[in-house]
Design a protein around this motif. Structure first.
Motif, PDB file in Angstrom:
ATOM      1  N   TYR A  82       0.856  -1.183   0.000  1.00  0.00           N
ATOM      2  CA  TYR A  82       0.000   0.000   0.000  1.00  0.00           C
ATOM      3  C   TYR A  82       0.894   1.237   0.000  1.00  0.00           C
ATOM      4  O   TYR A  82       1.992   1.221   0.558  1.00  0.00           O
ATOM      5  N   CYS A  83       0.416   2.308  -0.633  1.00  0.00           N
ATOM      6  CA  CYS A  83       1.148   3.569  -0.623  1.00  0.00           C
ATOM      7  C   CYS A  83       1.171   4.094   0.815  1.00  0.00           C
ATOM      8  O   CYS A  83       0.133   4.160   1.484  1.00  0.00           O
ATOM      9  N   ASP A  84       2.338   4.466   1.292  1.00  0.00           N
ATOM     10  CA  ASP A  84       2.469   4.961   2.663  1.00  0.00           C
ATOM     11  C   ASP A  84       1.902   6.370   2.822  1.00  0.00           C
ATOM     12  O   ASP A  84       1.738   6.844   3.937  1.00  0.00           O
ATOM     13  N   ARG A  85       1.629   7.051   1.716  1.00  0.00           N
ATOM     14  CA  ARG A  85       1.108   8.415   1.819  1.00  0.00           C
ATOM     15  C   ARG A  85      -0.420   8.454   1.734  1.00  0.00           C
ATOM     16  O   ARG A  85      -1.067   9.078   2.547  1.00  0.00           O
ATOM     17  N   CYS A  86      -0.983   7.763   0.725  1.00  0.00           N
ATOM     18  CA  CYS A  86      -2.439   7.846   0.512  1.00  0.00           C
ATOM     19  C   CYS A  86      -3.166   6.550   0.813  1.00  0.00           C
ATOM     20  O   CYS A  86      -4.393   6.517   0.846  1.00  0.00           O
ATOM     21  N   GLY A  87      -2.413   5.473   1.021  1.00  0.00           N
ATOM     22  CA  GLY A  87      -3.041   4.200   1.352  1.00  0.00           C
ATOM     23  C   GLY A  87      -3.514   3.407   0.155  1.00  0.00           C
ATOM     24  O   GLY A  87      -4.149   2.359   0.321  1.00  0.00           O
ATOM     25  N   LEU A 119       5.653   4.612  -2.204  1.00  0.00           N
ATOM     26  CA  LEU A 119       4.694   5.592  -2.712  1.00  0.00           C
ATOM     27  C   LEU A 119       4.131   5.144  -4.052  1.00  0.00           C
ATOM     28  O   LEU A 119       4.833   4.541  -4.866  1.00  0.00           O
ATOM     29  N   CYS A 120       2.856   5.489  -4.292  1.00  0.00           N
ATOM     30  CA  CYS A 120       2.261   5.277  -5.607  1.00  0.00           C
ATOM     31  C   CYS A 120       2.811   6.368  -6.541  1.00  0.00           C
ATOM     32  O   CYS A 120       3.473   7.311  -6.093  1.00  0.00           O
ATOM     33  N   GLU A 121       2.505   6.243  -7.830  1.00  0.00           N
ATOM     34  CA  GLU A 121       3.044   7.179  -8.816  1.00  0.00           C
ATOM     35  C   GLU A 121       2.608   8.622  -8.508  1.00  0.00           C
ATOM     36  O   GLU A 121       3.412   9.554  -8.559  1.00  0.00           O
ATOM     37  N   ASN A 122       1.331   8.803  -8.198  1.00  0.00           N
ATOM     38  CA  ASN A 122       0.799  10.140  -7.915  1.00  0.00           C
ATOM     39  C   ASN A 122       1.477  10.764  -6.689  1.00  0.00           C
ATOM     40  O   ASN A 122       1.890  11.928  -6.709  1.00  0.00           O
ATOM     41  N   CYS A 123       1.623   9.983  -5.640  1.00  0.00           N
ATOM     42  CA  CYS A 123       2.239  10.511  -4.416  1.00  0.00           C
ATOM     43  C   CYS A 123       3.734  10.765  -4.609  1.00  0.00           C
ATOM     44  O   CYS A 123       4.288  11.688  -4.017  1.00  0.00           O
ATOM     45  N   LYS A 124       4.385   9.959  -5.441  1.00  0.00           N
ATOM     46  CA  LYS A 124       5.807  10.192  -5.737  1.00  0.00           C
ATOM     47  C   LYS A 124       5.974  11.549  -6.394  1.00  0.00           C
ATOM     48  O   LYS A 124       6.856  12.330  -6.039  1.00  0.00           O
TER      49      LYS A 124
END
Ligand SMILES: [Zn+2]
Length: 103
Positions: free
Chosen positions: A5-10, A72-77
């Motif tokens: 899971y993305c650590d920023r947005c889940g 991180l997912c692409e968007n959060c990166k």
């Protein structure tokens, strides 16, 4: 490798999805100068050293050095690279910017 899971947005990041690893090292930037308040500088020094001695070895190490890793997912990166502290202003560019921030 297990799903993540993305650590920023889940966001769920199944195997094979685009994801990024952010590795952060936090290092103590001690400049060798200890500032004292008042006139009891010798007592202050002893206090600092006794506090350091009473700290657990792991606590002391964390004060000096920490490593953190996030997925991180692409968007959060993209958002993280643009504004890592999520302040909405991006990176500070000059000393004047820092003064404006704190005064
Ligand atoms: Zn995300």
């Amino acid at each position: 490798m297990a799903d993540q899971y993305c650590d920023r947005c889940g966001k769920y990041l199944p195997e094979g999805s685009i994801k990024y690893s952010v590795h952060i090292q936090i290092l103590s930037d001690f400049d060798g100068i200890i500032l004292y308040e008042g006139e009891n500088s010798r007592e202050d020094t002893q206090k600092i050293f006794s506090e350091a001695e009473s700290m657990d070895e792991n606590e002391l190490e964390e004060e000096l050095f920490q490593e953190l890793t996030f997925t991180l997912c692409e968007n959060c990166k993209t958002k993280f690279a643009r504004d890592p502290f999520d302040r909405g202003t991006g990176f500070l560019k000059t000393g004047k910017s820092i003064e404006r921030l704190f005064h």
